[in-house]
Design an enzyme around this catalytic site. Structure first.
Site, short mmCIF file in Angstrom:
data_model
loop_
_atom_site.label_atom_id
_atom_site.label_comp_id
_atom_site.label_asym_id
_atom_site.label_seq_id
_atom_site.Cartn_x
_atom_site.Cartn_y
_atom_site.Cartn_z
N LYS A 65 0.80 -1.78 -0.09
CA LYS A 65 -0.17 -0.02 -0.27
C LYS A 65 0.67 0.92 0.04
O LYS A 65 0.44 2.04 -0.21
CB LYS A 65 -0.94 0.00 1.08
N ASP A 101 -10.65 3.52 1.92
CA ASP A 101 -10.66 3.44 4.06
C ASP A 101 -11.53 4.62 4.02
O ASP A 101 -12.53 4.62 4.86
CB ASP A 101 -9.69 3.45 3.74
#
Ligand code: ATR
Length: 273
Positions: A65, A101
């Site tokens: 990520k 997110d």
């Protein structure tokens, strides 16, 4: 046929294929979603391959990520602010990195605890890792006037407070109970609660009446934190909802359809945990 993927290393545990394949079937799309194990040494080559146009995009999980941020052609402002990319979108041979997110967290709160931000005066966020960054960005954007950020390692909470602004008050995890006094929202972004772990001396009694308690942990679905919140009559928001809602923006970008987080999908993923 439009194709999407999730890359990680290892990748076998990922729930993303189940989520996206459920939506593909639901909408009758000519599309696929596959899990691809990409070792860190092969990440740059994989991103290069994406530029050839085989895939519409995909998800990125541990351990890529952060690394992937330096490999894509463009980063959206949210990914920059959060410091991580979990979704890639291929557009005319260029790879865009984004982070879902933020949207997933807020959409889940809105779905499971509608009105959570009405007249909210203060919140407590537990944990100062990657997940906390997306959640702090979301809560500050929604205008939460004060956020007590507690973490085991105080320095990490202090660093996030310096970055995310003056509404964030850092403190040690050991002072958590004091910070609960009068708070209207608690969010656990740490891994505590996962697989039999629990906070020691947890006491939610001081929360404001009608407070909302959210956890990002979803194994188990009802963590010890949520169990206590439920027993004391506070509204509970589980972490599975965030997992499902954070998948929505990617699906929308790759396949041009906005999928819904339904009870059927929730139960299907729950059964596979
Ligand atoms: P993520 O990116 O998923 O947020 P992370 O960056 O490893 O993961 O962050 C994990 C968070 O859980 C951190 O806030 C961590 O606290 P530290 O900053 O002190 O490491 C917190 N955490 C993990 N295990 C913990 C434990 N046993 N007790 C308290 N906090 C814990």
């Amino acid at each position: 046929m439009k194709k999407a993927f999730v890359i990680g290393h290892p990748i076998a545990h990922s729930r993303s294929p189940l989520i996206h394949r459920t939506w593909i079937a639901e909408h009758g799309l000519d599309a696929s979603y596959e899990a691809i194990d990409v070792a860190p040494a092969d990440l740059a080559a994989f991103i290069g391959r994406l530029r050839e146009g085989e895939f519409a995009g995909g998800n990125v999980t541990i351990p890529h990520k952060e690394e992937v941020m330096g490999l894509v052609d463009a980063l959206d402002p949210l990914a920059k602010r959060i410091g991580a990319v979990n979704t890639l979108v291929a557009q005319k041979g260029k790879i865009l990195g984004t982070n879902t997110d933020y949207e997933g967290f807020l959409a889940n709160l809105d779905a499971q605890a509608p009105g959570w931000d009405a007249a909210l005066e203060s919140a407590v966020v537990i944990g100062a890792g990657g997940a906390a960054r997306a959640i702090l960005a979301g809560l500050t954007d929604r205008g939460v006037p004060r956020i007590d950020l507690v973490n085991r390692t105080l320095g990490r909470a202090q660093a996030l407070a310096a970055e995310f602004g003056p509404t964030i008050a850092p403190g040690p995890l050991s002072r958590m109970t004091a910070r609960f006094q009068g708070a209207g929202l608690v969010v656990n972004t740490s891994s505590v609660g996962m697989k039999g772990t629990a906070f020691t001396d947890l006491d939610l009694s001081g929360l404001a009446p009608g407070a909302v308690v959210a956890d990002i942990v979803y194994t188990p679905l009802i963590t010890p934190l949520l169990a206590q919140a439920r027993a004391k009559g506070f509204a509970c928001v589980d972490g599975l909802g965030m997992l499902l809602h954070q998948a929505v923006p990617g699906f929308r970008a790759w396949f041009g359809v906005a999928p819904a987080v339904t009870e059927t999908l929730t139960n299907r993923v729950l059964a596979a945990l």
